[in-house]
Enzyme design. Sequence first.
Site, PDB file in Angstrom:
ATOM      1  N   LYS A 234     -65.494  46.171 -20.752  1.00 42.06           N
ATOM      2  CA  LYS A 234     -64.501  46.602 -21.373  1.00 42.06           C
ATOM      3  C   LYS A 234     -63.018  46.083 -21.337  1.00 42.06           C
ATOM      4  CE  LYS A 234     -65.530  50.779 -19.352  1.00 42.06           C
ATOM      5  NZ  LYS A 234     -65.756  51.894 -18.831  1.00 42.06           N
TER       6      LYS A 234
ATOM      7  N   THR B  77     -55.513  58.677 -22.667  1.00 38.97           N
ATOM      8  CA  THR B  77     -56.614  58.023 -22.545  1.00 38.97           C
ATOM      9  C   THR B  77     -57.745  58.325 -21.147  1.00 38.97           C
ATOM     10  OG1 THR B  77     -55.525  56.290 -20.912  1.00 38.97           O
ATOM     11  CG2 THR B  77     -55.535  55.985 -23.435  1.00 38.97           C
TER      12      THR B  77
ATOM     13  N   GLY C  26     -60.640  59.927 -19.445  1.00 36.12           N
ATOM     14  CA  GLY C  26     -62.052  59.897 -19.748  1.00 36.12           C
ATOM     15  C   GLY C  26     -62.642  58.707 -20.882  1.00 36.12           C
ATOM     16  N   THR C  27     -61.884  57.959 -20.918  1.00 37.87           N
ATOM     17  CA  THR C  27     -62.282  57.001 -22.111  1.00 37.87           C
ATOM     18  C   THR C  27     -63.494  56.382 -21.680  1.00 37.87           C
ATOM     19  OG1 THR C  27     -60.675  55.378 -21.189  1.00 37.87           O
ATOM     20  CG2 THR C  27     -59.958  56.376 -23.061  1.00 37.87           C
ATOM     21  N   GLY C  28     -63.767  55.878 -20.315  1.00 33.80           N
ATOM     22  CA  GLY C  28     -64.930  55.171 -19.811  1.00 33.80           C
ATOM     23  C   GLY C  28     -65.920  55.982 -19.884  1.00 33.80           C
ATOM     24  N   CYS C  29     -66.028  57.232 -19.524  1.00 32.78           N
ATOM     25  CA  CYS C  29     -67.087  58.176 -19.599  1.00 32.78           C
ATOM     26  C   CYS C  29     -67.566  58.525 -21.095  1.00 32.78           C
ATOM     27  CB  CYS C  29     -66.536  59.724 -18.919  1.00 32.78           C
ATOM     28  SG  CYS C  29     -66.060  59.418 -17.284  1.00 32.78           S
TER      29      CYS C  29
END
Length: 272
Positions: free
Chosen positions: A174, A206, A208-211
């Site tokens: 990412k 932003t 929680g973007t990875g989750c």
Amino acid sequence: MTRTVLTIAGSDSGGGAGLQADIKTLSALGVYSASVVTAVTAQNTRRVTAIHPVPPALIRAQIDAVLDDIAVHAIKIGMIGSPEAVAAVAASLRDCAIPVVLDPVMIAKSGDVLASDDAVAALIHDLLPLAHVLTPNLPEAARLLGQAPAGSDAQAIAQGRALCALGPRHVLMKGGHAGGSHCTDLLVGPDEVARFASARIDTRHTHGTGCSLASAIAAGLAQGLSVADAAGRAHDWLHRAIQAADDLSIGGGHGPVHHFHALWPQPVEAAL
């Protein structure tokens, strides 16, 4: 048949990341979500103030209970804070043929550490070999490999291939932590590299973007998409969720993305 994803992660009392972000993402994309709680956290958009791990035996009991009764089509794994919890998850999934999307959560958006060195070592040994897709950001990939964060696409691809050698079938590197006007995610697989790029958005929301991205990929896999198609759809969906995040404007720190941007009515001022 209703498609189902099992998410295994920590709870976020602020609602922006962890299980809450996973369930919102899966619901927004038309997938039913079952869930396993690995830790209870006290957090908001500014900081994490407390973490209470769930006992490993209870983590395993939750997984076993879901898989014993519900047809699960993909599994998403997020925060697992201890080596004992990693071992419990791995023991339940070791003989499981369901595709696993593993998001190696180590540090919260606030900067608070969510996984110890021992937990990271256990994750590498026990869970990376079970992952169909691994979704690290650049600092997470660097920590998994014991290297400096990638400074170019070529270095990110090389680190993705090094992570594939540890067991995952695919690694999505990412690009949110990289510089530049565009955010580029690089999907490194057995045969090729796929690129997903979008303009970088100037927003503080932003959390929680990875989750959310990992859950969106798991939703695609559950719905029968290829890894590349699932990753591409997830990238585009998250981009729109970040674009709409300022419409929510939750909290005074890093607020959540707008998971239901395609479903909720537009704000009056945005519609004019």
